[in-house]
Design a protein around this motif. Structure first.
Motif, mmCIF file in Angstrom:
data_model
loop_
_atom_site.group_PDB
_atom_site.id
_atom_site.type_symbol
_atom_site.label_atom_id
_atom_site.label_comp_id
_atom_site.label_asym_id
_atom_site.label_seq_id
_atom_site.Cartn_x
_atom_site.Cartn_y
_atom_site.Cartn_z
ATOM 1 N N ARG A 90 48.198 26.316 30.983
ATOM 2 C CA ARG A 90 48.940 27.516 31.394
ATOM 3 C C ARG A 90 49.470 28.254 30.166
ATOM 4 N NH1 ARG A 90 48.580 30.916 34.964
ATOM 5 N NH2 ARG A 90 48.197 29.226 36.393
ATOM 6 N N LEU A 91 49.999 27.526 29.179
ATOM 7 C CA LEU A 91 50.503 28.151 27.960
ATOM 8 C C LEU A 91 49.387 28.874 27.204
ATOM 9 C CD1 LEU A 91 52.903 25.313 26.767
ATOM 10 C CD2 LEU A 91 53.592 27.629 27.453
ATOM 11 N N LYS A 92 48.200 28.285 27.202
ATOM 12 C CA LYS A 92 47.048 28.950 26.559
ATOM 13 C C LYS A 92 46.629 30.180 27.358
ATOM 14 C CE LYS A 92 44.710 24.880 24.602
ATOM 15 N NZ LYS A 92 43.508 24.040 24.789
ATOM 16 N N HIS A 93 46.536 30.025 28.674
ATOM 17 C CA HIS A 93 46.104 31.126 29.531
ATOM 18 C C HIS A 93 47.046 32.319 29.406
ATOM 19 C CE1 HIS A 93 44.355 33.216 32.938
ATOM 20 N NE2 HIS A 93 45.574 33.363 33.427
ATOM 21 N N GLU A 94 48.334 32.050 29.327
ATOM 22 C CA GLU A 94 49.319 33.123 29.223
ATOM 23 C C GLU A 94 49.553 33.557 27.783
ATOM 24 O OE1 GLU A 94 52.757 32.226 31.613
ATOM 25 O OE2 GLU A 94 51.539 32.192 33.436
ATOM 26 N N LYS A 95 48.746 33.031 26.875
ATOM 27 C CA LYS A 95 48.746 33.420 25.469
ATOM 28 C C LYS A 95 50.065 33.115 24.761
ATOM 29 C CE LYS A 95 45.300 36.869 26.259
ATOM 30 N NZ LYS A 95 44.132 36.960 26.232
ATOM 31 N N ARG A 96 50.735 32.072 25.203
ATOM 32 C CA ARG A 96 51.925 31.582 24.494
ATOM 33 C C ARG A 96 51.486 30.662 23.359
ATOM 34 N NH1 ARG A 96 56.954 33.740 26.202
ATOM 35 N NH2 ARG A 96 56.589 34.558 28.266
ATOM 36 N N VAL A 97 50.370 29.969 23.597
ATOM 37 C CA VAL A 97 49.792 29.065 22.611
ATOM 38 C C VAL A 97 48.365 29.526 22.349
ATOM 39 C CG1 VAL A 97 48.991 26.693 22.227
ATOM 40 C CG2 VAL A 97 51.226 27.092 23.276
ATOM 41 N N SER B 147 50.797 43.057 25.054
ATOM 42 C CA SER B 147 51.012 44.497 25.255
ATOM 43 C C SER B 147 49.716 45.220 25.602
ATOM 44 C CB SER B 147 51.656 45.120 24.020
ATOM 45 O OG SER B 147 52.988 44.675 23.913
ATOM 46 N N GLU B 148 48.586 44.653 25.227
ATOM 47 C CA GLU B 148 47.285 45.234 25.552
ATOM 48 C C GLU B 148 46.512 44.249 26.420
ATOM 49 O OE1 GLU B 148 45.109 46.655 22.177
ATOM 50 O OE2 GLU B 148 46.884 47.616 21.329
ATOM 51 N N PRO B 149 46.546 44.425 27.744
ATOM 52 C CA PRO B 149 45.840 43.488 28.635
ATOM 53 C C PRO B 149 44.365 43.366 28.249
ATOM 54 C CG PRO B 149 47.196 45.009 29.904
ATOM 55 C CD PRO B 149 47.211 45.493 28.484
ATOM 56 N N SER B 150 43.859 42.139 28.264
ATOM 57 C CA SER B 150 42.506 41.906 27.773
ATOM 58 C C SER B 150 41.553 41.321 28.805
ATOM 59 C CB SER B 150 42.565 40.987 26.549
ATOM 60 O OG SER B 150 43.157 39.751 26.891
ATOM 61 N N PHE B 151 41.934 41.359 30.086
ATOM 62 C CA PHE B 151 40.982 40.921 31.101
ATOM 63 C C PHE B 151 41.108 41.819 32.318
ATOM 64 C CE2 PHE B 151 44.729 38.253 31.648
ATOM 65 C CZ PHE B 151 44.963 38.321 33.013
ATOM 66 N N GLU B 152 40.041 41.838 33.105
ATOM 67 C CA GLU B 152 39.949 42.745 34.250
ATOM 68 C C GLU B 152 40.819 42.273 35.403
ATOM 69 O OE1 GLU B 152 38.769 45.611 34.101
ATOM 70 O OE2 GLU B 152 37.555 45.462 32.328
ATOM 71 N N PRO B 153 41.318 43.188 36.179
ATOM 72 C CA PRO B 153 41.130 44.636 36.165
ATOM 73 C C PRO B 153 42.112 45.388 35.263
ATOM 74 C CG PRO B 153 42.309 44.018 38.144
ATOM 75 C CD PRO B 153 41.996 42.738 37.409
ATOM 76 N N MET B 154 43.054 44.664 34.657
ATOM 77 C CA MET B 154 44.073 45.323 33.837
ATOM 78 C C MET B 154 43.482 45.994 32.601
ATOM 79 S SD MET B 154 46.818 45.110 35.526
ATOM 80 C CE MET B 154 47.870 45.835 34.286
ATOM 81 N N LYS C 8 48.045 42.002 40.783
ATOM 82 C CA LYS C 8 46.601 41.887 40.968
ATOM 83 C C LYS C 8 46.021 42.832 42.024
ATOM 84 C CE LYS C 8 43.171 38.354 40.563
ATOM 85 N NZ LYS C 8 42.921 36.933 40.486
ATOM 86 N N GLU C 9 46.594 42.866 43.213
ATOM 87 C CA GLU C 9 46.042 43.707 44.284
ATOM 88 C C GLU C 9 46.079 45.184 43.904
ATOM 89 O OE1 GLU C 9 47.334 45.030 48.717
ATOM 90 O OE2 GLU C 9 47.461 42.893 48.281
ATOM 91 N N LYS C 10 47.208 45.631 43.365
ATOM 92 C CA LYS C 10 47.334 47.034 42.959
ATOM 93 C C LYS C 10 46.374 47.348 41.816
ATOM 94 C CE LYS C 10 50.844 48.206 45.643
ATOM 95 N NZ LYS C 10 50.827 49.255 46.624
ATOM 96 N N ALA C 11 46.213 46.411 40.900
ATOM 97 C CA ALA C 11 45.313 46.618 39.763
ATOM 98 C C ALA C 11 43.861 46.725 40.225
ATOM 99 C CB ALA C 11 45.468 45.482 38.754
#
Length: 195
Positions: free
Chosen positions: A71-78, A98-105, A181-184
């Protein structure tokens, strides 16, 4: 300053009320928090290969620790660099998310919004920044910057007189902790058809 609430590594709840089919339902909440703090305590001193991290965790490394690290890796804390795991500083983390890097964001961030989906796109951006742990002032700044840089504000279609007024009118999205997610996904579909 980014914040972190030690979510369940499976269903992401921050309380002992887990989602349906969560593999950690019934796990004592103190153990969930401890799995994170064990990892963060070690990585706050230096970077380590994963195997060495496991050895440095006092007690036993178990599935909860492995899930917390995931989870820490996925959320880019680690992050992993040169074969070692490294805990990002608050500033590094803020810049990373600050710059989302996966879809749909990613589509929403890079292409911006178009009239007809502005509400969904702005909602998604605010909910995204809240979810990754940015404070309200950081969220507001990032969304206002995005409105300008992406060309979204320039496309028009807003009732508000400024980007700042628009973002402030959506503060309830941040405070309520709505999902993005749904709105994105809805916004991305309209953006892809129009840009």
């Amino acid at each position: 300053m980014p914040r972190f609430a030690y979510p369940c590594p499976d269903c992401r709840t921050t309380t002992n009320l887990h989602g349906p089919d969560c593999r950690f339902d019934g796990e004592p909440w103190a153990d969930i928090e401890k799995s994170y703090t064990d990892i963060v305590a070690v990585l706050s001193t230096d970077s380590y290969p994963e195997e060495e991290l496991r050895e440095r965790i006092h007690g036993r490394w178990d599935g909860l620790h492995a899930a917390a690290l995931s989870r820490l890796k996925h959320e880019k804390r680690v992050v992993e660099s040169d074969g070692a795991l490294r805990l990002l500083s608050a500033e590094e983390f803020r810049e990373t998310v600050s710059e989302p890097s996966f879809e749909p964001m990613e589509t929403i961030y890079e292409k911006g919004s178009v009239p007809g989906t502005h509400d969904n796109a702005v909602f998604a951006m605010i909910a995204w920044y809240e979810m990754v742990g940015l404070s309200w002032p950081e969220t507001r700044e990032n969304v206002v910057d995005w409105l300008h840089k992406s060309g979204t504000w320039g496309r028009g279609g807003f009732e508000e007189s400024s980007p700042e007024e628009l973002v402030e009118s959506k503060r309830h999205v941040y405070e309520a902790g709505y999902g993005w997610k749904e709105k994105a996904q809805s916004a991305k579909a309209v953006i892809d058809r129009n840009l």
